[in-house]
Motif scaffolding. Structure first.
Motif, PDB file in Angstrom:
ATOM      1  N   ARG A   1       0.831  -1.206   0.000  1.00  0.00           N
ATOM      2  CA  ARG A   1       0.000   0.000   0.000  1.00  0.00           C
ATOM      3  C   ARG A   1       0.873   1.266   0.000  1.00  0.00           C
ATOM      4  NH1 ARG A   1      -4.973   0.404   4.212  1.00  0.00           N
ATOM      5  NH2 ARG A   1      -6.262  -0.684   2.708  1.00  0.00           N
ATOM      6  N   ALA A   2       1.919   1.236   0.806  1.00  0.00           N
ATOM      7  CA  ALA A   2       2.810   2.399   0.865  1.00  0.00           C
ATOM      8  C   ALA A   2       3.512   2.586  -0.480  1.00  0.00           C
ATOM      9  CB  ALA A   2       3.822   2.218   1.993  1.00  0.00           C
ATOM     10  N   LEU A   3       3.858   1.450  -1.117  1.00  0.00           N
ATOM     11  CA  LEU A   3       4.507   1.530  -2.439  1.00  0.00           C
ATOM     12  C   LEU A   3       3.560   2.155  -3.465  1.00  0.00           C
ATOM     13  CD1 LEU A   3       6.438  -1.809  -2.982  1.00  0.00           C
ATOM     14  CD2 LEU A   3       7.325   0.520  -3.202  1.00  0.00           C
TER      15      LEU A   3
ATOM     16  N   ALA B   1       1.823   6.673  -6.829  1.00  0.00           N
ATOM     17  CA  ALA B   1       0.787   7.651  -7.200  1.00  0.00           C
ATOM     18  C   ALA B   1       1.290   9.074  -6.960  1.00  0.00           C
ATOM     19  CB  ALA B   1      -0.486   7.401  -6.401  1.00  0.00           C
ATOM     20  N   MET B   2       2.069   9.271  -5.902  1.00  0.00           N
ATOM     21  CA  MET B   2       2.609  10.603  -5.596  1.00  0.00           C
ATOM     22  C   MET B   2       3.550  11.082  -6.703  1.00  0.00           C
ATOM     23  SD  MET B   2       1.594  12.177  -2.906  1.00  0.00           S
ATOM     24  CE  MET B   2       2.914  13.358  -2.895  1.00  0.00           C
ATOM     25  N   ALA B   3       4.231  10.134  -7.348  1.00  0.00           N
ATOM     26  CA  ALA B   3       5.136  10.511  -8.440  1.00  0.00           C
ATOM     27  C   ALA B   3       4.341  10.757  -9.728  1.00  0.00           C
ATOM     28  CB  ALA B   3       6.156   9.396  -8.662  1.00  0.00           C
TER      29      ALA B   3
ATOM     30  N   ALA C   1      -6.297  12.402   4.204  1.00  0.00           N
ATOM     31  CA  ALA C   1      -4.990  12.345   4.886  1.00  0.00           C
ATOM     32  C   ALA C   1      -4.289  11.020   4.618  1.00  0.00           C
ATOM     33  CB  ALA C   1      -5.194  12.539   6.386  1.00  0.00           C
ATOM     34  N   GLY C   2      -2.960  11.062   4.706  1.00  0.00           N
ATOM     35  CA  GLY C   2      -2.158   9.854   4.571  1.00  0.00           C
ATOM     36  C   GLY C   2      -1.678   9.622   3.146  1.00  0.00           C
ATOM     37  N   PHE C   3      -2.176  10.389   2.199  1.00  0.00           N
ATOM     38  CA  PHE C   3      -1.800  10.228   0.786  1.00  0.00           C
ATOM     39  C   PHE C   3      -0.602  11.139   0.505  1.00  0.00           C
ATOM     40  CE2 PHE C   3      -1.886  10.322  -3.699  1.00  0.00           C
ATOM     41  CZ  PHE C   3      -2.739   9.344  -4.185  1.00  0.00           C
ATOM     42  N   ASP C   4      -0.798  12.419   0.766  1.00  0.00           N
ATOM     43  CA  ASP C   4       0.233  13.423   0.511  1.00  0.00           C
ATOM     44  C   ASP C   4       0.603  14.028   1.864  1.00  0.00           C
ATOM     45  OD1 ASP C   4       1.859  15.424  -0.436  1.00  0.00           O
ATOM     46  OD2 ASP C   4       0.228  16.668  -1.207  1.00  0.00           O
ATOM     47  N   ARG C   5       1.438  13.320   2.605  1.00  0.00           N
ATOM     48  CA  ARG C   5       1.675  13.716   4.002  1.00  0.00           C
ATOM     49  C   ARG C   5       2.341  15.084   4.137  1.00  0.00           C
ATOM     50  NH1 ARG C   5       0.774   9.523   7.563  1.00  0.00           N
ATOM     51  NH2 ARG C   5       0.568   7.546   6.485  1.00  0.00           N
ATOM     52  N   ARG C   6       3.072  15.528   3.094  1.00  0.00           N
ATOM     53  CA  ARG C   6       3.859  16.762   3.244  1.00  0.00           C
ATOM     54  C   ARG C   6       3.457  17.867   2.271  1.00  0.00           C
ATOM     55  NH1 ARG C   6       6.878  16.184   7.197  1.00  0.00           N
ATOM     56  NH2 ARG C   6       7.319  14.080   7.899  1.00  0.00           N
ATOM     57  N   GLY C   7       2.337  17.715   1.586  1.00  0.00           N
ATOM     58  CA  GLY C   7       1.830  18.812   0.769  1.00  0.00           C
ATOM     59  C   GLY C   7       2.501  18.972  -0.572  1.00  0.00           C
TER      60      GLY C   7
ATOM     61  N   VAL D   1     -11.313  11.663  -0.894  1.00  0.00           N
ATOM     62  CA  VAL D   1     -11.002  10.378  -1.520  1.00  0.00           C
ATOM     63  C   VAL D   1      -9.550  10.013  -1.218  1.00  0.00           C
ATOM     64  CG1 VAL D   1     -12.702  10.625  -3.360  1.00  0.00           C
ATOM     65  CG2 VAL D   1     -10.419  11.519  -3.706  1.00  0.00           C
ATOM     66  N   HIS D   2      -9.280   8.731  -1.194  1.00  0.00           N
ATOM     67  CA  HIS D   2      -7.910   8.281  -0.968  1.00  0.00           C
ATOM     68  C   HIS D   2      -7.583   7.124  -1.913  1.00  0.00           C
ATOM     69  CE1 HIS D   2      -4.392   7.744   1.953  1.00  0.00           C
ATOM     70  NE2 HIS D   2      -4.244   6.844   1.021  1.00  0.00           N
ATOM     71  N   ARG D   3      -8.083   5.907  -1.568  1.00  0.00           N
ATOM     72  CA  ARG D   3      -7.631   4.726  -2.321  1.00  0.00           C
ATOM     73  C   ARG D   3      -8.049   4.752  -3.790  1.00  0.00           C
ATOM     74  NH1 ARG D   3      -9.413   0.650   2.264  1.00  0.00           N
ATOM     75  NH2 ARG D   3     -10.920   2.330   2.387  1.00  0.00           N
ATOM     76  N   ALA D   4      -9.154   5.430  -4.115  1.00  0.00           N
ATOM     77  CA  ALA D   4      -9.591   5.456  -5.520  1.00  0.00           C
ATOM     78  C   ALA D   4      -8.559   6.154  -6.404  1.00  0.00           C
ATOM     79  CB  ALA D   4     -10.941   6.144  -5.644  1.00  0.00           C
ATOM     80  N   LEU D   5      -7.741   7.010  -5.809  1.00  0.00           N
ATOM     81  CA  LEU D   5      -6.745   7.720  -6.627  1.00  0.00           C
ATOM     82  C   LEU D   5      -5.423   6.959  -6.721  1.00  0.00           C
ATOM     83  CD1 LEU D   5      -7.255  11.494  -5.817  1.00  0.00           C
ATOM     84  CD2 LEU D   5      -8.375  10.055  -7.511  1.00  0.00           C
ATOM     85  N   LEU D   6      -5.359   5.798  -6.064  1.00  0.00           N
ATOM     86  CA  LEU D   6      -4.138   4.997  -6.156  1.00  0.00           C
ATOM     87  C   LEU D   6      -4.141   4.105  -7.398  1.00  0.00           C
ATOM     88  CD1 LEU D   6      -3.648   3.797  -2.449  1.00  0.00           C
ATOM     89  CD2 LEU D   6      -2.453   5.636  -3.648  1.00  0.00           C
ATOM     90  N   ALA D   7      -5.339   3.892  -7.967  1.00  0.00           N
ATOM     91  CA  ALA D   7      -5.446   2.965  -9.096  1.00  0.00           C
ATOM     92  C   ALA D   7      -4.766   3.548 -10.338  1.00  0.00           C
ATOM     93  CB  ALA D   7      -6.912   2.691  -9.384  1.00  0.00           C
TER      94      ALA D   7
END
Ligand SMILES: Cc1cc2nc3c(=O)[nH]c(=O)nc-3n(C[C@H](O)[C@H](O)[C@H](O)COP(=O)(O)O)c2cc1C
Length: 274
Positions: free
Chosen positions: A4-6, A11-13, A51-57, A252-258
Motif C-alpha cells: 500500500r505504501a509503495l 501515485a505521488m510521483a 490524509a495519509g496520501f500526501d503527508r507533506r503537501g 477520496v484516498h484509495r480510488a486515486l491509487l489505481a
C-alpha cells in the motif's frame, strides 16, 4: 515498505505528471465546479484528498489541475521536515493539516501532544483535523481533547489573519450504534467547539450505511457545521450520493491509487447534483 505504501509512493510521483499534462485550469476552475463555502472558507471543489496520501503537501500546487478542492496533509505530530508551503495555493485549493499524537504518548497525556501539534502546524493550515488514530479509547475521551484544542484554537485565532477551523475525525466504529448514539457523539464534538466533523465510513461494508449515518449526523448538527465524508468514495455517483445524504465536502484516498482511476478522470468535470 508495504504494498500500500509503495502504491502511494507511485501515485505521488504520477499525479504531478498527469497534472502537468492538463491545461492550467486556474480561472476556469471556479466556473466549472460548484465551489463550496463552509467553515469560513471557500473550497473550489467539494472533493478533497484524504490524509495519509500526501503527508507533506507536495501535491498542493497541482491539486487544482487534478480537480481537487483541498488536500489534507499529515497526519503529523510535529512540523519537522514539513517544506515551506507557498501561499496563495494555485486555484484556491485549501490545505488541511491532519494532526495526531505520537504513538508512544499515552491517552492520559494526549491533550499536551495534540496542543503541541496544533501550535507547531496551524500556520501551514487553512483548517486543522484532529485525528484520533486507531487506539483512542472512546469518543468521549477524544471530545475532551477536542475541547482543549478548540480553546487553544480560539486563542491562536486572535493572532491569525485567517480563520482556523477545527475538524474532528470520527472513525466508523464510533458511529455504529443506534440513531440516538450517533446524535450524542456528533453533539459532543459540536459542544467541544469544532467547526466540522470528518465522518469516516472506512471499514463499513455497505455504502448504504455510509449514507444513512451521514444523513443522521448532518441532521443532528445542522447546516452550521461542515460534515466531510470519507471512505469508499470511488465514483462520481458515490460523490453525489454522499453530498445528497448531507455531506458538505467529501474526501477520496484509495480510488486515486489505481493506475486507471475513473474517478481521477471524472474529477475535472462538473459533478451534477442528484
Ligand atoms: C496508506 C494509507 C495511509 C493513511 N494514512 C492516514 C493518516 O495518516 N491519517 C488519517 O487520518 N487517515 C489516514 N488514512 C485513511 C484515509 O485518509 C481515508 O480515511 C481512508 O483510506 C478511507 O478512504 P478511501 O476509502 O477513499 O481510501 C490512510 C489510508 C491509507 C490507505
Amino acid at each position: 515498505m508495504t504494498p500500500r505504501a509503495l502504491r502511494t509512493r507511485w501515485a505521488m510521483a504520477r499525479l504531478p505528471r498527469i497534472a502537468r499534462r492538463i491545461d492550467d485550469g486556474s480561472g476556469e476552475f471556479a466556473d466549472r465546479k460548484a465551489s463550496v463555502f463552509t467553515m469560513g472558507l471557500s473550497f473550489p471543489s467539494p472533493i478533497g484528498l484524504a490524509a495519509g496520501f500526501d503527508r507533506r503537501g507536495r501535491l498542493l500546487d497541482c491539486a487544482h489541475r487534478l480537480g481537487l478542492g483541498a488536500v489534507e496533509i499529515g497526519t503529523l505530530a510535529v512540523a519537522d521536515g514539513l517544506p515551506f508551503l507557498s501561499r496563495p495555493i494555485a486555484g484556491g485549493v485549501r490545505c488541511g493539516v491532519s494532526i495526531g499524537k505520537p504513538r508512544h504518548v499515552a491517552w492520559d497525556a494526549a491533550e499536551e501532544a495534540y496542543l503541541r501539534a496544533l501550535r507547531a502546524l496551524h500556520a501551514a493550515a487553512d483548517y486543522l483535523t484532529l485525528n484520533p488514530g486507531r487506539d483512542c479509547p472512546s469518543p468521549a475521551r477524544f471530545a475532551e481533547v477536542a475541547t482543549a484544542a478548540a480553546q487553544l484554537r480560539d486563542r491562536l485565532a486572535r493572532h491569525r489573519l485567517r480563520p482556523l477551523p477545527l475538524v474532528a475525525k470520527l472513525p466508523a466504529h464510533w458511529l455504529g450504534g443506534d440513531a440516538a448514539h450517533i446524535v450524542d457523539v456528533a453533539d459532543a464534538f459540536v459542544a467541544a467547539g469544532v467547526d466540522g466533523l470528518l465522518v469516516s465510513a472506512e471499514g463499513l461494508d455497505a455504502r448504504r450505511n455510509a449514507c444513512a449515518i451521514l444523513h443522521m449526523v448532518s441532521e443532528a448538527v445542522g447546516p452550521g457545521v461542515c460534515v466531510i465524508s470519507v471512505g469508499g468514495i470511488d465514483s462520481v455517483a458515490e460523490v453525489q450520493a454522499r453530498l445528497a445524504a448531507g455531506a458538505t465536502l467529501v474526501q477520496v484516498h484509495r480510488a486515486l491509487l489505481a493506475r486507471d482511476s475513473s474517478l481521477l478522470r471524472a474529477l475535472r468535470r462538473p459533478i451534477p447534483t442528484l
